[in-house]
Design a protein around this motif. Structure first.
Motif, PDB file in Angstrom:
ATOM      1  N   LYS A 127      50.202  45.180  32.451  1.00  0.00           N
ATOM      2  CA  LYS A 127      51.312  44.230  32.552  1.00  0.00           C
ATOM      3  C   LYS A 127      51.000  43.097  33.524  1.00  0.00           C
ATOM      4  N   SER A 128      50.067  43.342  34.430  1.00  0.00           N
ATOM      5  CA  SER A 128      49.743  42.299  35.405  1.00  0.00           C
ATOM      6  C   SER A 128      49.016  41.136  34.743  1.00  0.00           C
ATOM      7  N   LEU A 129      48.446  41.386  33.552  1.00  0.00           N
ATOM      8  CA  LEU A 129      47.726  40.342  32.817  1.00  0.00           C
ATOM      9  C   LEU A 129      48.521  39.047  32.746  1.00  0.00           C
ATOM     10  N   LYS A 130      49.785  39.223  32.327  1.00  0.00           N
ATOM     11  CA  LYS A 130      50.622  38.049  32.120  1.00  0.00           C
ATOM     12  C   LYS A 130      50.750  37.240  33.412  1.00  0.00           C
ATOM     13  N   SER A 250      30.148  36.180  34.150  1.00  0.00           N
ATOM     14  CA  SER A 250      29.807  37.489  34.687  1.00  0.00           C
ATOM     15  C   SER A 250      29.883  37.415  36.201  1.00  0.00           C
ATOM     16  N   ILE A 251      29.889  38.595  36.848  1.00  0.00           N
ATOM     17  CA  ILE A 251      29.883  38.586  38.312  1.00  0.00           C
ATOM     18  C   ILE A 251      28.435  38.367  38.750  1.00  0.00           C
ATOM     19  N   PHE A 252      28.053  37.133  38.799  1.00  0.00           N
ATOM     20  CA  PHE A 252      26.701  36.706  39.207  1.00  0.00           C
ATOM     21  C   PHE A 252      25.612  37.462  38.446  1.00  0.00           C
ATOM     22  N   GLY A 253      25.876  37.805  37.189  1.00  0.00           N
ATOM     23  CA  GLY A 253      24.869  38.468  36.367  1.00  0.00           C
ATOM     24  C   GLY A 253      24.708  39.943  36.662  1.00  0.00           C
ATOM     25  N   TYR A 278      38.798  41.301  34.007  1.00  0.00           N
ATOM     26  CA  TYR A 278      38.208  39.978  33.807  1.00  0.00           C
ATOM     27  C   TYR A 278      39.154  38.894  34.302  1.00  0.00           C
ATOM     28  N   LYS A 279      40.434  39.059  33.998  1.00  0.00           N
ATOM     29  CA  LYS A 279      41.394  38.031  34.407  1.00  0.00           C
ATOM     30  C   LYS A 279      41.519  37.967  35.929  1.00  0.00           C
ATOM     31  N   ILE A 280      41.471  39.145  36.551  1.00  0.00           N
ATOM     32  CA  ILE A 280      41.546  39.156  38.017  1.00  0.00           C
ATOM     33  C   ILE A 280      40.318  38.473  38.607  1.00  0.00           C
ATOM     34  N   PHE A 281      39.158  38.787  37.997  1.00  0.00           N
ATOM     35  CA  PHE A 281      37.924  38.139  38.438  1.00  0.00           C
ATOM     36  C   PHE A 281      38.046  36.622  38.279  1.00  0.00           C
ATOM     37  N   LEU A 282      38.541  36.197  37.101  1.00  0.00           N
ATOM     38  CA  LEU A 282      38.698  34.759  36.848  1.00  0.00           C
ATOM     39  C   LEU A 282      39.646  34.137  37.867  1.00  0.00           C
TER      40      LEU A 282
END
Lengths: 462, 306
Positions: A127-130, A250-253, A278-282
């Motif tokens: 749910k945090s995606l949104k 990617s996280i620095f490959g 991925y979204k959190i990373f972004l």
């Protein structure tokens, strides 16, 4: 008009009379204007005969709106504005800032750093995606774009209506180079910025001898040219179909977010598969990119080039008389602004995984420019707030399900986004014509740093 | 007219020489074959009735207009010579070290007084900041240079008595202080030749007295030659060493303030004469001019201007 012209202190009896009279006039005028257009409707019936429908009910509603609206404006809102104006005129000096306001940048950064974690903790990863993606990442992209445009419009005073072109250059640079040559996000991010800056210079050379409205029109055209090239150069860009399957960052490959990859992030840490990571990373990537933009902008403002930009906005001829090469100064503003647009574009492509010319219409340029103007030209903080309000606000409308209970089940609040967007702009421009943060912070001081009132600064003439 | 290359060079004490300069705007001849020179370390004043073309001369010298014909030579103290008519406006300031102010003040109103003076040091600071790149990375020498720039600005603020207003927006200053600030800003570019377009316009007598002191000290302490357009005769006559008088785009007199003051052509140009008196006055002028031309070899045959 009449409300502003009237002195604020008149006895309330007279004001009531006056307001009623104004309302009556407004009613008469609106009746006269609407009676033929709204009150009577002409249609054809099945035998092609002209039929006159009478719609007195609708007419009455419109006239009533005009009467009540005029009354409210004259009786309540007008005096309130006048009182506000008087109060503002009375206190001339800019108030000293409290501890909270001075450290607002750090507080905001801290809040942003914990935001994704807090969301995951509160509503769970799925749910945090949104919240992280639709709100966090989306708003931060616009913050970055607006900060980039701020260098061109807010500091150098060059009205650029085609800023989205550089965003498109960045996005397509990343999408095409990663698809065709398999280069990674972290190599292409700087490259996309450089390419966008390069296009900024290419555009700048012929255009920067123009000023004001002419510059705005040419940059607008440039934005459209880039979009049309993207649509029509189908061999490379696949035209309106867009480029899909753009590789993820990617996280620095070290760890990848591609589902099938061996070094998949979730797999490596033994987590359940979810796009939330991925979204959190972004989110953190764009946050870092925004931070870099802010630091660079703040530093540049304190450098001779930044001061030259602001001087250029104030008076170009005086700049030239002081030995400043205005062409290269404008070009640097243009290309640095474009570079940040390119960074944001590359990020956008990596986030979406799919880009098409649809994403880079004039509408986007207009929104970015609106964020800059609403925020207050030149103020990073004001622009960030404006981006949150404008982008977050329109996203928030999707959440307004309770409105359906008021307006009926057919009501879709999203459709009214632009209406509310426009209304918000009108309100801000009426209340704060120079944007949310209209004072200018000087870059150097001898005794104490005093904010410069917007009454003295200029918007630039191109 | 072809000239031998040797003749192109300015003599040692000349800082600026304008040769046969003509400026046309369409059919209007704003300046017609004007020649004059300014000497190093002197204050040269350019005067004349309204519309005589003084500001046009200024704009040609500082590169804001390109003269239709003629040559403008500038010699720096290190012996370098520049053809100003071939350079663009910002190069004239940057390379030839000619600085100017404007008739209608052009300050950066939204920047503070201090920032105005820092913008003027743009080129020096750009160099020390490694054209922004090194400065962006926090290069040490740039930080020192930035501090020095502020000190230079402080020095000029002291010269014009504006230290207490350093952090106020320039647009907030009263008129006279804005004029002084514009002069200080022009001086912050480190010029060798300073062009002032009506520096005393709109100043009260006390302020114009202060201006005189300021201009004298600029000339003496900073080794700067000045060219100024001025209507205020108290300023012109008190501080200038050399006066050039223009009327209808042509030079009608050239010499010391005293000489110019007594030149009947100048008096006629300023006071004006009735149409039917023109011949009369011209005769008178010719007579006097002959006398004058005996005294000064600079005197030209007269009567061709009208």
């Amino acid at each position: 008009m009449t409300a502003a012209a009237q002195p604020p202190r008149i006895p309330s009896d007279d004001r009531l009379k006056w307001a009623l009279r104004e309302a009556l006039f407004a009613g008469l005028i609106s009746f006269g204007m609407f009676v033929l257009y709204v009150g009577l409707e002409t249609t054809q019936n099945i035998r092609n005969q002209l039929v006159l429908n009478q719609r007195w009910g609708l007419l009455a509603i419109l006239v009533a709106i005009a009467v009540v609206g005029r009354f409210l404006i004259v009786y309540f809102i007008g005096p309130w504005f006048a009182a506000r104006k008087a109060a503002k005129a009375a206190k001339t000096e800019v108030p000293t800032q409290s501890l909270l306001r001075r450290n607002i940048g750090w507080i905001a950064l801290l809040a942003l750093l914990v935001f994704p974690m807090a969301m995951v903790w509160l509503v769970g990863p799925q749910k945090s995606l949104k919240w992280v993606d639709n709100y966090g990442v989306q708003i931060l992209i616009y913050v970055m774009l607006a900060w980039g445009l701020n260098i061109v419009v807010g500091l150098a005073g060059l009205l650029d209506l085609g800023y989205v072109a550089f965003y498109a250059v960045g996005a397509y640079s990343y999408a095409l180079l990663s698809l065709y040559f398999g280069l990674s996000f972290w190599t292409l991010l700087p490259l996309a910025g450089i390419l966008a800056a390069f296009w900024g210079i290419i555009l700048g050379f012929p255009v920067l001898r123009l000023r004001g409205d002419y510059l705005a029109v040419v940059t607008l055209a440039f934005g459209e040219i880039i979009r049309l090239v993207l649509i029509n150069w189908t061999d490379v860009t696949q035209g309106t179909f867009g480029v899909s399957g753009v590789p993820k960052a990617s996280i620095f490959g070290i760890w990848s977010f591609e589902v099938g990859a061996d070094n998949n992030f979730a797999k490596a840490f033994g987590l359940r598969q979810s796009s939330a990571y991925y979204k959190i990373f972004l989110f953190y990537v764009i946050l870092a990119m925004c931070a870099v933009t802010a630091v660079v902008t703040i530093r540049l403002r304190n450098m001779p080039i930044g001061r030259a930009w602001e001087a250029l906005r104030e008076d170009e001829i005086a700049c030239r008389s002081l030995g400043i090469n205005t062409v290269t100064t404008k070009l640097t503003a243009f290309s640095i602004g474009a570079m940040f647009g390119g960074f944001a574009g590359a990020f956008f492509a990596a986030r979406q995984g799919f880009i098409s010319p649809e994403s880079f219409t004039f509408h986007e340029s207009a929104i970015i420019l609106a964020v800059v103007v609403l925020g207050g030209m030149g103020s990073l903080f004001g622009i960030a707030v404006a981006a949150i309000v404008m982008i977050g606000g329109t996203e928030l409308l999707r959440e307004m399900h309770f409105l359906k209970t008021i307006f009926g089940p057919d009501f879709t609040p999203e459709l009214y986004r632009m209406l509310i967007f426009g209304l918000a702009m009108v309100i801000v421009m009426v209340l704060k014509p120079r944007g949310l943060v209209s004072v200018r912070n000087p870059t150097a001081f001898l005794h104490e740093r005093k904010a410069v009132s917007s009454a003295f600064t200029k918007e630039g003439h191109g | 007219m072809t000239q031998h290359p040797e003749e192109r060079r300015l003599s040692g004490d000349e800082v600026l020489r304008v040769e046969h300069m003509t400026m046309r705007f369409g059919g209007l001849i704003a300046i017609n074959d004007l020649s004059f020179s300014a000497k190093r370390g002197e204050i040269t004043a350019l005067i004349g009735p309204n519309g005589a073309g003084k500001t046009t001369v200024f704009n040609c010298v500082t590169g804001f207009y390109k003269p239709t014909m003629g040559r403008i030579l500038m010699r720096r103290s290190n012996g370098e010579e520049f053809n100003l008519e071939r350079m663009s406006d910002f190069e004239i300031n940057r390379d030839a070290k000619v600085s100017r102010t404007f008739q209608n003040i052009r300050l950066f109103t939204g920047l503070t007084v201090l920032e105005n003076l820092l913008v003027a040091q743009h080129n020096a600071l750009m160099k020390s900041s490694g054209f922004t790149v090194l400065g962006l990375l926090g290069w040490r020498p740039y930080k020192d240079a930035a501090k020095e720039a502020i000190e230079k600005a402080r020095y000029w603020l002291e010269m014009i008595n504006l230290v207490h207003r350093a952090d106020d927006p320039a647009g907030d200053l009263p008129y006279g202080e804005q004029r002084r600030l514009e002069i200080a800003r022009a001086m912050c570019t480190g010029p060798e030749f300073l062009c002032l377009d009506e520096p005393a316009a709109g100043l009260n007598p006390r302020e114009s007295l202060e201006l005189n002191t300021l201009l004298r000290s600029i000339r003496e302490k900073h080794d700067v030659s000045l060219l100024l357009i001025e209507h205020d005769m108290s300023v012109v006559m008190q501080i200038s060493d050399h006066v050039v008088v223009l009327e209808y785009g042509a030079k009608i007199s050239d010499g010391t303030p005293k000489h110019v003051q007594n030149d009947p052509r100048v008096i006629a140009a300023y006071l004006g004469v009735e149409d039917d008196e023109v011949d009369e006055v011209l005769e008178e002028i010719e007579e006097v001019a002959e006398e004058v031309s005996h005294e000064h070899e600079a005197g030209q045959p007269t009567g061709d201007a009208r």
